[in-house]
Design a protein around this motif. Structure first.
Motif, PDB file in Angstrom:
ATOM      1  N   LEU A  38       0.838  -1.197   0.000  1.00 45.81           N
ATOM      2  CA  LEU A  38       0.000   0.000   0.000  1.00 45.81           C
ATOM      3  C   LEU A  38       0.872   1.245   0.000  1.00 45.81           C
ATOM      4  O   LEU A  38       1.780   1.379   0.818  1.00 45.81           O
ATOM      5  CB  LEU A  38      -0.924   0.012   1.223  1.00 45.81           C
ATOM      6  N   LEU A  39       0.571   2.166  -0.923  1.00 43.81           N
ATOM      7  CA  LEU A  39       1.269   3.451  -1.019  1.00 43.81           C
ATOM      8  C   LEU A  39       0.403   4.544  -0.403  1.00 43.81           C
ATOM      9  O   LEU A  39      -0.825   4.419  -0.372  1.00 43.81           O
ATOM     10  CB  LEU A  39       1.533   3.803  -2.488  1.00 43.81           C
ATOM     11  N   PRO A  40       1.003   5.645   0.064  1.00 42.93           N
ATOM     12  CA  PRO A  40       0.195   6.758   0.564  1.00 42.93           C
ATOM     13  C   PRO A  40      -0.691   7.355  -0.532  1.00 42.93           C
ATOM     14  O   PRO A  40      -0.419   7.219  -1.727  1.00 42.93           O
ATOM     15  CB  PRO A  40       1.242   7.776   1.030  1.00 42.93           C
ATOM     16  N   GLU A  41      -1.718   8.020  -0.111  1.00 45.47           N
ATOM     17  CA  GLU A  41      -2.637   8.703  -1.031  1.00 45.47           C
ATOM     18  C   GLU A  41      -1.864   9.697  -1.917  1.00 45.47           C
ATOM     19  O   GLU A  41      -0.966  10.396  -1.443  1.00 45.47           O
ATOM     20  CB  GLU A  41      -3.694   9.450  -0.222  1.00 45.47           C
ATOM     21  N   VAL A  42      -2.191   9.751  -3.183  1.00 51.70           N
ATOM     22  CA  VAL A  42      -1.602  10.652  -4.191  1.00 51.70           C
ATOM     23  C   VAL A  42      -0.104  10.883  -3.975  1.00 51.70           C
ATOM     24  O   VAL A  42       0.411  11.987  -4.135  1.00 51.70           O
ATOM     25  CB  VAL A  42      -2.359  12.000  -4.297  1.00 51.70           C
ATOM     26  N   CYS A  43       0.627   9.816  -3.642  1.00 51.76           N
ATOM     27  CA  CYS A  43       2.040   9.971  -3.285  1.00 51.76           C
ATOM     28  C   CYS A  43       2.925  10.299  -4.476  1.00 51.76           C
ATOM     29  O   CYS A  43       4.074  10.726  -4.300  1.00 51.76           O
ATOM     30  CB  CYS A  43       2.550   8.722  -2.583  1.00 51.76           C
ATOM     31  N   PRO A 162      -4.992   4.192   2.372  1.00 56.74           N
ATOM     32  CA  PRO A 162      -3.979   5.164   1.952  1.00 56.74           C
ATOM     33  C   PRO A 162      -4.367   6.545   2.472  1.00 56.74           C
ATOM     34  O   PRO A 162      -5.558   6.873   2.562  1.00 56.74           O
ATOM     35  CB  PRO A 162      -4.051   5.105   0.425  1.00 56.74           C
ATOM     36  N   ALA A 163      -3.372   7.362   2.817  1.00 58.38           N
ATOM     37  CA  ALA A 163      -3.709   8.644   3.443  1.00 58.38           C
ATOM     38  C   ALA A 163      -2.623   9.685   3.238  1.00 58.38           C
ATOM     39  O   ALA A 163      -1.463   9.373   2.939  1.00 58.38           O
ATOM     40  CB  ALA A 163      -3.955   8.435   4.941  1.00 58.38           C
ATOM     41  N   GLN A 164      -3.041  10.936   3.407  1.00 59.00           N
ATOM     42  CA  GLN A 164      -2.152  12.083   3.621  1.00 59.00           C
ATOM     43  C   GLN A 164      -2.755  12.811   4.831  1.00 59.00           C
ATOM     44  O   GLN A 164      -3.463  13.796   4.689  1.00 59.00           O
ATOM     45  CB  GLN A 164      -2.075  12.984   2.391  1.00 59.00           C
ATOM     46  N   TRP A 165      -2.490  12.288   6.011  1.00 56.52           N
ATOM     47  CA  TRP A 165      -3.142  12.729   7.251  1.00 56.52           C
ATOM     48  C   TRP A 165      -2.171  13.619   8.008  1.00 56.52           C
ATOM     49  O   TRP A 165      -1.042  13.225   8.301  1.00 56.52           O
ATOM     50  CB  TRP A 165      -3.509  11.497   8.078  1.00 56.52           C
ATOM     51  N   SER A 166      -2.591  14.800   8.394  1.00 55.26           N
ATOM     52  CA  SER A 166      -1.664  15.784   8.967  1.00 55.26           C
ATOM     53  C   SER A 166      -1.263  15.433  10.395  1.00 55.26           C
ATOM     54  O   SER A 166      -1.980  14.743  11.122  1.00 55.26           O
ATOM     55  CB  SER A 166      -2.298  17.174   8.938  1.00 55.26           C
ATOM     56  N   ASN A 192       0.555   6.296   5.312  1.00 51.81           N
ATOM     57  CA  ASN A 192       0.421   7.748   5.345  1.00 51.81           C
ATOM     58  C   ASN A 192       1.670   8.409   4.772  1.00 51.81           C
ATOM     59  O   ASN A 192       2.762   7.825   4.764  1.00 51.81           O
ATOM     60  CB  ASN A 192       0.204   8.216   6.795  1.00 51.81           C
ATOM     61  N   GLY A 193       1.512   9.643   4.320  1.00 49.70           N
ATOM     62  CA  GLY A 193       2.643  10.396   3.806  1.00 49.70           C
ATOM     63  C   GLY A 193       3.648  10.742   4.893  1.00 49.70           C
ATOM     64  O   GLY A 193       3.337  10.730   6.086  1.00 49.70           O
TER      65      GLY A 193
END
Length: 240
Positions: A38-43, A162-166, A192-193
């Motif tokens: 699994l890769l992070p969201e829009v990585c 997948p995520a880009q969670w702050s 996550n990123g």
């Protein structure tokens, strides 16, 4: 018995799309065969609101590259793609050089202005899919907060997030992904990123809630024995 190596990639995203793809390619090559990655969201592009057309065109290049890399592997990520009515954040599952599943992000994150740049996908696309006999599902980043989407994936052996969670909501991300595993009695991969503003917190959680996370690594992995899903559901019977 089904067992697989599960991988959560925790990578930074740079401004150059090609550099991102090359780096992700190196990470994937270092993952075992017969694994789920699994890769992070829009990585590969980040959200790229100022370059949406370019990101959409790059998605064609990225799709072919990930198809090629998915020989004897499963790779899951999201990318920006354009259709006639606008741009979508599309989650795609590449398996043995085929596109196995696709779903568009249904719940758009208002704090990130996603609703101003993306069209919402159809909730009916959030549905289980099969990987080598495993019932799998996916929830894209902000969608993790919506219990009705968890309900759509009840009975899955594995759920991918997948995520880009702050980093301001790091505890939220880690708590919700653990709760998702316990509530659905599934394995969960959360990716996550790793940019400075991101929470990291990527990892793999078992159906009983045991976590493998490491914010210092780009590759987090666990050899999962999927018999644990049936054991958890028999031990604590909640009707799954």
């Amino acid at each position: 018995m089904i067992s697989k190596q599960l991988y959560a990639l925790q990578a930074k995203t740079k401004q150059n799309f090609e550099d991102n793809l090359n780096h992700i390619r190196e990470l994937i090559i270092n993952c075992d065969l017969d694994s789920i990655i699994l890769l992070p969201e829009v990585c590969l592009t980040n959200f790229a609101y100022q370059k949406m057309e370019e990101a959409s065109e790059f998605a064609k290049v990225a799709t072919q590259a990930l198809l090629d890399l998915s020989q004897e592997k499963t790779i899951v990520t999201t990318m920006i793609e354009k259709y006639k009515d606008g741009f979508y954040n599309n989650l795609k599952v590449f398996h043995n050089k085929e596109l196995l599943h696709k779903q568009s992000k249904n719940k758009l994150f208002p704090l990130g202005n996603e609703h101003l740049h993306f069209k919402a996908g159809d909730i009916e696309e959030i549905t289980p899919f099969n990987i080598d006999g495993l019932k799998c599902g996916a929830i894209n980043c902000f969608e993790l907060r919506f219990i009705e989407l968890w309900e759509r994936l009840k009975g899955c052996d594995l759920i991918l997030v997948p995520a880009q969670w702050s980093k301001e909501r790091k505890d939220n991300f880690e708590t919700l992904t653990k709760a998702l595993a316990i509530t659905t009695q599934s394995f969960v991969i959360a990716s996550n990123g790793a940019n400075d503003s991101m929470a990291k917190g990527s990892g793999i959680i078992t159906p009983l809630g045991y976590e493998t996370r490491d914010d210092t690594k780009e590759i987090i992995n666990l050899k999962a024995n999927f018999n644990e899903v049936a054991k958890a559901r028999k031990f604590i019977d909640i009707g799954l």
